[in-house]
Motif scaffolding. Structure first.
Motif, PDB file in Angstrom:
ATOM      1  N   GLN A 141      60.865  84.768  17.294  1.00  0.00           N
ATOM      2  CA  GLN A 141      61.211  85.808  16.327  1.00  0.00           C
ATOM      3  C   GLN A 141      60.135  86.018  15.263  1.00  0.00           C
ATOM      4  O   GLN A 141      59.930  87.136  14.811  1.00  0.00           O
ATOM      5  CB  GLN A 141      62.533  85.473  15.637  1.00  0.00           C
ATOM      6  N   PHE A 142      59.472  84.946  14.857  1.00  0.00           N
ATOM      7  CA  PHE A 142      58.631  85.038  13.668  1.00  0.00           C
ATOM      8  C   PHE A 142      57.156  84.692  13.847  1.00  0.00           C
ATOM      9  O   PHE A 142      56.379  84.915  12.930  1.00  0.00           O
ATOM     10  CB  PHE A 142      59.210  84.155  12.551  1.00  0.00           C
ATOM     11  N   HIS A 143      56.770  84.155  15.003  1.00  0.00           N
ATOM     12  CA  HIS A 143      55.363  83.804  15.204  1.00  0.00           C
ATOM     13  C   HIS A 143      54.686  84.788  16.140  1.00  0.00           C
ATOM     14  O   HIS A 143      55.302  85.304  17.076  1.00  0.00           O
ATOM     15  CB  HIS A 143      55.230  82.396  15.787  1.00  0.00           C
ATOM     16  N   SER A 144      53.414  84.991  15.885  1.00  0.00           N
ATOM     17  CA  SER A 144      52.617  85.823  16.786  1.00  0.00           C
ATOM     18  C   SER A 144      52.394  85.055  18.091  1.00  0.00           C
ATOM     19  O   SER A 144      52.596  83.830  18.160  1.00  0.00           O
ATOM     20  CB  SER A 144      51.265  86.131  16.149  1.00  0.00           C
ATOM     21  N   ALA A 145      51.944  85.773  19.106  1.00  0.00           N
ATOM     22  CA  ALA A 145      51.638  85.120  20.386  1.00  0.00           C
ATOM     23  C   ALA A 145      50.571  84.044  20.198  1.00  0.00           C
ATOM     24  O   ALA A 145      50.659  82.958  20.777  1.00  0.00           O
ATOM     25  CB  ALA A 145      51.176  86.166  21.400  1.00  0.00           C
ATOM     26  N   GLY A 146      49.589  84.325  19.352  1.00  0.00           N
ATOM     27  CA  GLY A 146      48.537  83.338  19.084  1.00  0.00           C
ATOM     28  C   GLY A 146      49.083  82.083  18.431  1.00  0.00           C
ATOM     29  O   GLY A 146      48.681  80.963  18.777  1.00  0.00           O
ATOM     30  N   GLN A 147      50.014  82.249  17.505  1.00  0.00           N
ATOM     31  CA  GLN A 147      50.612  81.085  16.843  1.00  0.00           C
ATOM     32  C   GLN A 147      51.483  80.297  17.814  1.00  0.00           C
ATOM     33  O   GLN A 147      51.494  79.069  17.798  1.00  0.00           O
ATOM     34  CB  GLN A 147      51.435  81.514  15.618  1.00  0.00           C
ATOM     35  N   ARG A 148      52.211  81.003  18.683  1.00  0.00           N
ATOM     36  CA  ARG A 148      53.044  80.306  19.687  1.00  0.00           C
ATOM     37  C   ARG A 148      52.156  79.483  20.610  1.00  0.00           C
ATOM     38  O   ARG A 148      52.496  78.360  20.995  1.00  0.00           O
ATOM     39  CB  ARG A 148      53.890  81.302  20.488  1.00  0.00           C
ATOM     40  N   TYR A 149      50.994  80.030  20.971  1.00  0.00           N
ATOM     41  CA  TYR A 149      50.039  79.305  21.813  1.00  0.00           C
ATOM     42  C   TYR A 149      49.538  78.048  21.096  1.00  0.00           C
ATOM     43  O   TYR A 149      49.524  76.957  21.674  1.00  0.00           O
ATOM     44  CB  TYR A 149      48.874  80.231  22.177  1.00  0.00           C
ATOM     45  N   LEU A 160      47.351  72.664  29.300  1.00  0.00           N
ATOM     46  CA  LEU A 160      46.422  73.515  30.052  1.00  0.00           C
ATOM     47  C   LEU A 160      45.866  72.820  31.288  1.00  0.00           C
ATOM     48  O   LEU A 160      45.466  73.474  32.249  1.00  0.00           O
ATOM     49  CB  LEU A 160      45.267  73.979  29.156  1.00  0.00           C
ATOM     50  N   LEU A 161      45.848  71.499  31.263  1.00  0.00           N
ATOM     51  CA  LEU A 161      45.349  70.735  32.403  1.00  0.00           C
ATOM     52  C   LEU A 161      46.440  70.516  33.454  1.00  0.00           C
ATOM     53  O   LEU A 161      46.144  70.132  34.586  1.00  0.00           O
ATOM     54  CB  LEU A 161      44.821  69.369  31.941  1.00  0.00           C
ATOM     55  N   ARG A 162      47.690  70.756  33.077  1.00  0.00           N
ATOM     56  CA  ARG A 162      48.805  70.382  33.946  1.00  0.00           C
ATOM     57  C   ARG A 162      49.602  71.563  34.500  1.00  0.00           C
ATOM     58  O   ARG A 162      50.318  71.399  35.479  1.00  0.00           O
ATOM     59  CB  ARG A 162      49.762  69.470  33.178  1.00  0.00           C
ATOM     60  N   VAL A 163      49.486  72.722  33.869  1.00  0.00           N
ATOM     61  CA  VAL A 163      50.372  73.842  34.204  1.00  0.00           C
ATOM     62  C   VAL A 163      49.555  75.097  34.498  1.00  0.00           C
ATOM     63  O   VAL A 163      48.619  75.417  33.758  1.00  0.00           O
ATOM     64  CB  VAL A 163      51.339  74.113  33.020  1.00  0.00           C
ATOM     65  N   HIS A 167      52.514  80.315  34.253  1.00  0.00           N
ATOM     66  CA  HIS A 167      53.722  79.689  33.711  1.00  0.00           C
ATOM     67  C   HIS A 167      53.640  79.574  32.190  1.00  0.00           C
ATOM     68  O   HIS A 167      54.637  79.757  31.492  1.00  0.00           O
ATOM     69  CB  HIS A 167      53.941  78.298  34.310  1.00  0.00           C
ATOM     70  N   ILE A 168      52.452  79.279  31.686  1.00  0.00           N
ATOM     71  CA  ILE A 168      52.278  79.172  30.236  1.00  0.00           C
ATOM     72  C   ILE A 168      52.496  80.539  29.589  1.00  0.00           C
ATOM     73  O   ILE A 168      53.198  80.661  28.583  1.00  0.00           O
ATOM     74  CB  ILE A 168      50.891  78.599  29.882  1.00  0.00           C
ATOM     75  N   ALA A 169      51.919  81.577  30.182  1.00  0.00           N
ATOM     76  CA  ALA A 169      52.081  82.935  29.638  1.00  0.00           C
ATOM     77  C   ALA A 169      53.553  83.338  29.612  1.00  0.00           C
ATOM     78  O   ALA A 169      54.043  83.838  28.589  1.00  0.00           O
ATOM     79  CB  ALA A 169      51.266  83.926  30.461  1.00  0.00           C
ATOM     80  N   SER A 170      54.277  83.090  30.694  1.00  0.00           N
ATOM     81  CA  SER A 170      55.684  83.498  30.706  1.00  0.00           C
ATOM     82  C   SER A 170      56.504  82.676  29.720  1.00  0.00           C
ATOM     83  O   SER A 170      57.413  83.204  29.084  1.00  0.00           O
ATOM     84  CB  SER A 170      56.282  83.436  32.117  1.00  0.00           C
ATOM     85  N   LEU A 172      55.418  81.631  26.860  1.00  0.00           N
ATOM     86  CA  LEU A 172      55.089  82.193  25.549  1.00  0.00           C
ATOM     87  C   LEU A 172      55.627  83.613  25.374  1.00  0.00           C
ATOM     88  O   LEU A 172      55.596  84.155  24.266  1.00  0.00           O
ATOM     89  CB  LEU A 172      53.573  82.191  25.342  1.00  0.00           C
ATOM     90  N   GLY A 173      56.099  84.215  26.451  1.00  0.00           N
ATOM     91  CA  GLY A 173      56.629  85.573  26.362  1.00  0.00           C
ATOM     92  C   GLY A 173      55.551  86.629  26.333  1.00  0.00           C
ATOM     93  O   GLY A 173      55.731  87.694  25.739  1.00  0.00           O
ATOM     94  N   ILE A 174      54.420  86.337  26.983  1.00  0.00           N
ATOM     95  CA  ILE A 174      53.292  87.266  27.003  1.00  0.00           C
ATOM     96  C   ILE A 174      52.764  87.397  28.428  1.00  0.00           C
ATOM     97  O   ILE A 174      53.137  86.632  29.312  1.00  0.00           O
ATOM     98  CB  ILE A 174      52.145  86.795  26.063  1.00  0.00           C
ATOM     99  N   THR A 175      51.878  88.375  28.632  1.00  0.00           N
ATOM    100  CA  THR A 175      51.251  88.524  29.942  1.00  0.00           C
ATOM    101  C   THR A 175      50.094  87.542  30.070  1.00  0.00           C
ATOM    102  O   THR A 175      49.596  87.007  29.072  1.00  0.00           O
ATOM    103  CB  THR A 175      50.707  89.948  30.134  1.00  0.00           C
ATOM    104  N   GLN A 176      49.658  87.350  31.305  1.00  0.00           N
ATOM    105  CA  GLN A 176      48.500  86.478  31.525  1.00  0.00           C
ATOM    106  C   GLN A 176      47.246  87.069  30.896  1.00  0.00           C
ATOM    107  O   GLN A 176      46.394  86.341  30.404  1.00  0.00           O
ATOM    108  CB  GLN A 176      48.304  86.255  33.033  1.00  0.00           C
ATOM    109  N   GLN A 177      47.159  88.386  30.880  1.00  0.00           N
ATOM    110  CA  GLN A 177      46.000  89.035  30.259  1.00  0.00           C
ATOM    111  C   GLN A 177      45.971  88.749  28.755  1.00  0.00           C
ATOM    112  O   GLN A 177      44.911  88.466  28.187  1.00  0.00           O
ATOM    113  CB  GLN A 177      46.022  90.554  30.504  1.00  0.00           C
ATOM    114  N   THR A 178      47.132  88.839  28.095  1.00  0.00           N
ATOM    115  CA  THR A 178      47.192  88.532  26.673  1.00  0.00           C
ATOM    116  C   THR A 178      46.829  87.080  26.417  1.00  0.00           C
ATOM    117  O   THR A 178      46.108  86.773  25.464  1.00  0.00           O
ATOM    118  CB  THR A 178      48.600  88.848  26.105  1.00  0.00           C
ATOM    119  N   LEU A 179      47.289  86.185  27.282  1.00  0.00           N
ATOM    120  CA  LEU A 179      46.928  84.771  27.142  1.00  0.00           C
ATOM    121  C   LEU A 179      45.416  84.591  27.266  1.00  0.00           C
ATOM    122  O   LEU A 179      44.819  83.840  26.497  1.00  0.00           O
ATOM    123  CB  LEU A 179      47.655  83.924  28.191  1.00  0.00           C
ATOM    124  N   SER A 180      44.800  85.295  28.184  1.00  0.00           N
ATOM    125  CA  SER A 180      43.339  85.219  28.350  1.00  0.00           C
ATOM    126  C   SER A 180      42.616  85.671  27.081  1.00  0.00           C
ATOM    127  O   SER A 180      41.645  85.045  26.655  1.00  0.00           O
ATOM    128  CB  SER A 180      42.875  86.065  29.527  1.00  0.00           C
TER     129      SER A 180
END
Length: 186
Positions: A141-149, A160-163, A167-170, A172-180
């Motif tokens: 509700q209150f954090h940006s995608a960057g803060q959630r990451y 990042l070494l294990r997953v 799966h990490i992007a989903s 966090l509630g973001i696309t893989q492109q946004t995660l990149s």
């Protein structure tokens, strides 16, 4: 960590109680990508992860969405099916080779009725789950995608070494492109 070693650090079990607990929990070696439970299950099992990593996930509009990750020393319970007798929406997938212990909730409940130390720890685990869910809701509700990451990296530094990144992007509630993009900015 092995179940009994873990319990010896968090609950004051007598040696006979520890031996009894060890006998009640079955042992499972799970290969990577194995589904322990499918979404919509009515599982009455309680799992403890001694080694490895699992993810809880569900399907939304035919998309696979990661709800959360469980690593070593985590208990996993299908609350909906155990307490409300309805389908548990989350499946459980093994992300890396894992050693898992399992017990039926009925056996666990009986164990808790005879062991005050174990019962106290059950309450602690339940409160920890509630706290974790509350934190996730607040974060969404209150954090940006960057803060959630950043928060994920703080709570699970080796994630990042294990997953897989999808799966990490989903989670966090973001696309893989946004995660990149977020990762490139770090």
């Amino acid at each position: 960590m092995e179940l009994i070693k873990y319990l010896s650090t968090v609950a004051k079990l007598s040696p006979s109680e520890a031996e009894h607990v060890d006998r009640l929990f079955s042992k499972k070696e799970c290969a990577k990508n194995v589904l322990l439970e499918r979404p919509g299950n009515f599982s009455k099992q309680v799992y403890f992860i001694e080694k490895g990593l699992l993810r809880a996930f569900y399907y939304k509009e035919e998309k696979d969405i990661t709800h959360t990750f469980f690593d070593e020393d985590s208990f996993i319970v299908a609350f909906e099916s155990i307490f409300f007798n309805r389908a548990h929406p989350y499946g459980l997938e093994v992300i890396e080779q894992s050693s898992v212990r399992a017990i039926s909730y009925a056996q666990l409940d009986a164990l808790c009725n005879t062991s005050p130390a174990f019962n106290n720890h059950r309450l602690f685990v339940a409160l920890k789950v509630i706290s974790r869910l509350s934190e996730k809701i607040y974060s969404l509700q209150f954090h940006s995608a960057g803060q959630r990451y950043k928060d994920l990296l703080n709570t699970m530094p080796n994630i990042l070494l294990r997953v897989p990144l999808g799966h990490i992007a989903s989670y966090l509630g973001i696309t893989q492109q946004t995660l990149s993009v977020i990762r490139a900015g770090k």
